[in-house]
Design an enzyme around this catalytic site. Sequence first.
Site, PDB file in Angstrom:
ATOM      1  N   GLY A  12      -3.899  -5.510   7.278  1.00  0.00           N
ATOM      2  CA  GLY A  12      -5.090  -4.443   7.556  1.00  0.00           C
ATOM      3  C   GLY A  12      -5.592  -5.088   8.351  1.00  0.00           C
ATOM      4  N   ARG A  66     -13.924  -7.698   1.300  1.00  0.00           N
ATOM      5  CA  ARG A  66     -12.770  -7.186   2.226  1.00  0.00           C
ATOM      6  C   ARG A  66     -12.400  -5.807   2.031  1.00  0.00           C
ATOM      7  NH1 ARG A  66      -7.391  -6.103   2.390  1.00  0.00           N
ATOM      8  NH2 ARG A  66      -6.631  -6.064   4.792  1.00  0.00           N
ATOM      9  N   VAL A  67     -12.435  -5.380   2.815  1.00  0.00           N
ATOM     10  CA  VAL A  67     -11.806  -4.232   2.795  1.00  0.00           C
ATOM     11  C   VAL A  67     -10.935  -3.605   4.234  1.00  0.00           C
ATOM     12  CG1 VAL A  67     -12.461  -1.600   3.416  1.00  0.00           C
ATOM     13  CG2 VAL A  67     -14.256  -3.041   2.265  1.00  0.00           C
ATOM     14  N   GLY A  68      -9.529  -3.221   3.938  1.00  0.00           N
ATOM     15  CA  GLY A  68      -8.564  -3.516   5.070  1.00  0.00           C
ATOM     16  C   GLY A  68      -8.372  -1.970   5.950  1.00  0.00           C
ATOM     17  N   ASP A  69      -6.833  -2.084   6.479  1.00  0.00           N
ATOM     18  CA  ASP A  69      -7.225  -0.947   7.174  1.00  0.00           C
ATOM     19  C   ASP A  69      -7.494   0.103   5.879  1.00  0.00           C
ATOM     20  OD1 ASP A  69      -5.144  -2.146   6.354  1.00  0.00           O
ATOM     21  OD2 ASP A  69      -3.659  -0.151   7.478  1.00  0.00           O
ATOM     22  N   THR A  71       1.393   0.355   6.942  1.00  0.00           N
ATOM     23  CA  THR A  71       1.253  -0.796   5.549  1.00  0.00           C
ATOM     24  C   THR A  71       0.952  -2.148   5.670  1.00  0.00           C
ATOM     25  OG1 THR A  71       1.965  -1.356   3.873  1.00  0.00           O
ATOM     26  CG2 THR A  71       3.853  -0.476   5.373  1.00  0.00           C
ATOM     27  N   GLY A  72       0.688  -2.820   5.158  1.00  0.00           N
ATOM     28  CA  GLY A  72       0.492  -4.023   6.013  1.00  0.00           C
ATOM     29  C   GLY A  72      -0.439  -5.020   5.746  1.00  0.00           C
ATOM     30  N   THR A  86       0.992  -1.563   0.198  1.00  0.00           N
ATOM     31  CA  THR A  86      -0.250  -0.061  -0.178  1.00  0.00           C
ATOM     32  C   THR A  86       0.741   0.888   0.382  1.00  0.00           C
ATOM     33  OG1 THR A  86      -1.602  -1.031   1.075  1.00  0.00           O
ATOM     34  CG2 THR A  86      -1.365   1.274   1.395  1.00  0.00           C
TER      35      THR A  86
HETATM   36  C1  SD4 Z   1      -4.410  -4.185   3.165  1.00  0.00           C
HETATM   37  N1  SD4 Z   1      -3.065  -2.232   4.102  1.00  0.00           N
HETATM   38  O1  SD4 Z   1      -5.879  -3.871   2.389  1.00  0.00           O
HETATM   39  C2  SD4 Z   1      -3.165  -3.297   3.245  1.00  0.00           C
HETATM   40  C3  SD4 Z   1      -2.618  -4.842   2.538  1.00  0.00           C
HETATM   41  C4  SD4 Z   1      -1.317  -3.867   2.407  1.00  0.00           C
HETATM   42  O2  SD4 Z   1       0.401  -2.963   2.520  1.00  0.00           O
HETATM   43  O3  SD4 Z   1      -0.813  -4.269   1.081  1.00  0.00           O
HETATM   44  N2  SD4 Z   1      -0.368  -2.896   2.608  1.00  0.00           N
HETATM   45  O4  SD4 Z   1      -4.869  -4.936   4.679  1.00  0.00           O
END
Ligand code: SD4
Length: 329
Positions: free
Chosen positions: A241, A215-218, A238-239, A187
């Site tokens: 979520g 699905r929705v992340g952070d 990032t990471g 992200t």
């Molecule tokens: C998520 N945080 O959708 C995002 C994914 C991602 O770097 O690539 N984060 O969980």
Amino acid sequence: MDHERRRFLRLGLVGTLAAAIPWKKGSAAAPMATPGASGPVILSTWDHGLAANQKAWEVLEKTGSVLDAVVEGVAVVESDLSNRSVGQGGSPDRDGHVTLDACVQDHEGHAGGVAFLEHFEHPIQIARAVMERTPHVLLVGEGAERWARENGFKERRIQVPEVQAAWKEWAKKAEYKPIVNRENHDTIGQIALDSKGLMAGSCTTSGMAYKVHGRVGDSPIIGAGLFVDGEAGAACATGTGELVIRIAGSHTVVELMRQGVAPEEACRQAVERILRRNPDLKGHQVGFLALRADGAHGAFSIYNGFTYALSTTEGHLLREAPFARRWEE
Ligand code: SD4
């Protein structure tokens, strides 16, 4: 539904809620900047953060608006169809749809976001429009798409052949597990402070590869993937979520800074909280960036390899964040 009725519903809703909910609309008083802050400083996640920072810096010089800078900065990465985790070149969900999440927040905490959005090149610009033109913070899915079309954003229906081919290969195995390894978390989050002491932040992603449809992340969630409060500072994540949402990660980092914790240490404490809550956690990366209202900054991640771009009057640099653990090779 005829056009007039639709128009009434749209304006009617905004009209009613506008009276009740204060939102971004040419506010009379200038925002309170931090005196003596040492901006400009811009931080962005990962290697692609360098291109985003360069653009943001240019925009800041040209328009003087830190909000313009963070929106146009990450938009560069959204347009890059070779990027597999941001924009329409991103990996799809398990049903083959590329669904996008983004949000933006300004110095005073006004915010806008979109989630589970398909077919637009720049979710971040729609997020900004949600902030500036509606009394709401977050629009999702079909409703967000319709609102975007009605508000002048052009749909772009494209597919990237390699991405579709990789998804088809994955789908053959029918494991239906989202991929959460380190290659799939890139992200872009960007947080910035200008020379007047004003802050803003943005975050945009195609999310986790092969996630469940819906699905929705952070990343589009204010307080999770991004949090900006010009009085204290800004943070982005990032990471994986889910791990970030469960501790309201970016909000946690900003609140720690508000209490006097230094930026890198605030990021470290948020990472440690995730690790404490998830003692069996393995193979999930999370990284935070923090920028304090006075310009001090820092980063920290669970695993090594979290790079970020830092821009100051000294130039644009790529750095690696300090980390809690090493990936097992
Ligand atoms: C998520 N945080 O959708 C995002 C994914 C991602 O770097 O690539 N984060 O969980």
